[in-house]
Design an enzyme around this catalytic site. Structure first.
Site: not given
Length: 492
Positions: A130, A386-389, A398
């Site tokens: 890297c 999470t953004y629940n999408t 999710t």
């Protein structure tokens, strides 16, 4: 306020150049730079990431007040806003925890001197070739007074750091092989011995930078403009290209395609999302109806572990490390090997016997105060974020998908959770996603944009960055579990 002003200055300083060197659009003569004898570096690439359109990243960074504060803190601590920070901007809660942890590891009171910390970062990043991270920490190493001779190769560093090379190698590529003998060899090396506190600090740094190398490759992080591969002095090939284009971020004529994954139709990728949602719903119903026996779950783990050995990319070719990177580590041919190939059996690591929450956390915190807490917070944020999408869907739970990703990574490292049904992994993670995950975690230097584009084709870039955060934290925890268990066994 002073911090915010300093960060804002870092963004706007290049704009002053257009006052000197302009064009018809910005009010100056096109050849004035030549008269002044100034060579202006031109960025190569299109922003912080080769995989993500620059406009998406800049839009997120400009619309959030919390981001401005984080940028100010990062700039104050490092004197720069690097491209990793700019890509993590999609997830401010995680970024704040990441920056706080990294700042503590590199700059706050701890067992290791500052130049050792940056040199260990160089050693860790070099194992995955890297160059992005190597270049950053070469500059930081020199800035804190490191001896330039060490940068000529690991053999020029103190013997104490050379001795760390074996642990770095095994931890990066085959952590399941780490034993208490590795630990004993470092702690009982006479005048070159490590203390337990120093070793824990070093282990945390190694795992942090192995994982950060995964993120760097997984998100296609571009070189910084001041580093090798980040700029050119050649004039652009288009006649109407102006210096003001650089300051405005218009680095290239061609716009990056939003998605080049095999020219897949939108309808195909839409149905992939719908199918994944349906599988999650069905699995939840099965969970509610009946639970598999312990014997069945153990069998499914072994099946998944065995199948993970056969997940590889069709363009999986050896990458020869450049001398500028390979000189920072030994045994360049040593790399990832599946732990159960060729009939070699390694006992399964049962989390119920040794886990981060009950064992690793307390060991790190005891020997390197506060760091265990910082790492634990970072693990929890990545795991629970999470953004629940999901793509175009909202109000989605999710947690099942996030757990499958985390546990699949640990499964590849031989780590088993007794209470998890590994049959869910094959239901939720398709082959292209598994290829991406395994490459990111095991051989990140081989990641390509095609791999990035080919999984979750209808999902947003922010969701793919979220996946990378899960991958790097699961990888870091897996490495820490093997190393800390070996330290615990040595101590007992």
């Amino acid at each position: 306020m002073r911090l915010a002003a300093a960060a804002n200055e870092a963004y706007t300083a290049p704009l002053a150049v257009s006052g000197l060197l302009g064009c018809k659009q910005c009010g100056g003569g096109r050849d004035q730079d030549e008269e002044l004898g100034i060579r202006i570096p031109r960025p190569l690439g299109q922003g912080p990431s080769r995989f993500i359109p620059e406009k998406e990243i800049l839009q997120v960074g400009s619309e959030d007040a919390q981001m401005h504060a984080l940028f100010a803190d990062s700039f104050a601590a490092l004197g720069r806003l690097d491209n990793i920070t700019l890509v993590m901007v999609f997830h401010p809660q995680y970024l704040e925890s990441f920056l706080k942890t990294q700042h503590y590891l590199l700059q706050m009171d701890g067992p290791l001197p500052l130049h050792y910390r940056h040199y260990i970062g160089i050693m860790a990043a070099a194992r995955h070739q890297c160059s992005y991270l190597v270049n950053l920490h070469v500059n930081d190493f020199l800035h804190v007074g490191g001896d330039p001779k060490w940068l000529n190769g690991l053999e020029n560093a103190p013997q104490k750091l050379q001795n760390l090379g074996e642990l770095n190698k095994v931890l990066a590529h085959r952590p399941w092989l780490i034993t208490k003998e590795h630990i004993e060899g470092l702690l009982k090396a006479e005048e070159h011995s490590w203390s337990l506190a120093e070793l824990v600090h070093a282990v945390v740094l190694l795992t942090h930078y192995h994982s950060l190398a995964s993120f760097t490759f997984g998100c296609g992080i571009s070189p910084e403009i001041h580093c090798d591969g980040g700029h050119t002095f050649r004039p652009p090939s288009v006649s109407n290209y102006c210096i003001c284009d650089i300051t405005n971020g218009n680095h290239s004529v061609d716009e990056m395609p939003v998605n080049s994954a095999e020219n897949v139709s939108v309808s195909d990728s839409f149905f992939e999302v719908e199918a994944l949602m349906e599988k999650m719903r069905q699995l939840q119903e099965c969970r509610d109806e009946e639970e598999a026996s312990q014997e069945e779950m153990a069998s499914r783990f072994e099946i998944e572990k065995r199948e993970s050995m056969f997940v590889f990319s069709s363009d999986d070719e050896e990458v020869t490390p450049a001398r500028a990177v390979s000189r920072h580590f030994e045994d360049t041919s040593y790399g990832y090997k599946d732990f159960s190939r060729h009939g070699m059996h390694v006992p399964t690591f049962r989390v119920q016997d040794y886990c981060w929450e009950d064992h690793g956390y307390s060991l790190v915190n005891r020997l390197y105060p506060d760091v265990g807490q910082l790492i634990d917070e970072k693990f929890h944020i990545a795991y629970n974020l999470t953004y629940n999408t999901m793509a175009m869907h909202k109000d989605v739970d999710t947690s099942m998908l996030r757990r499958a990703i985390w546990n699949y990574i640990h499964c590849m490292f031989g780590i088993r959770y007794d209470d998890y049904d590994y049959g869910e992994i094959n239901q939720l993670l398709d082959r292209s996603f598994k290829v991406y995950i395994k490459t990111i975690v095991c051989t990140p230097e081989k990641v390509t944009k095609r791999m990035y584009d080919s999984f979750w084709r209808q999902f947003k870039h922010s969701e793919k960055v979220h996946v990378n955060l899960l991958l790097i934290e699961a990888r870091m925890q897996a490495e820490l579990l093997y190393a800390l268990r070996a330290i615990t066994r040595y101590m007992t």
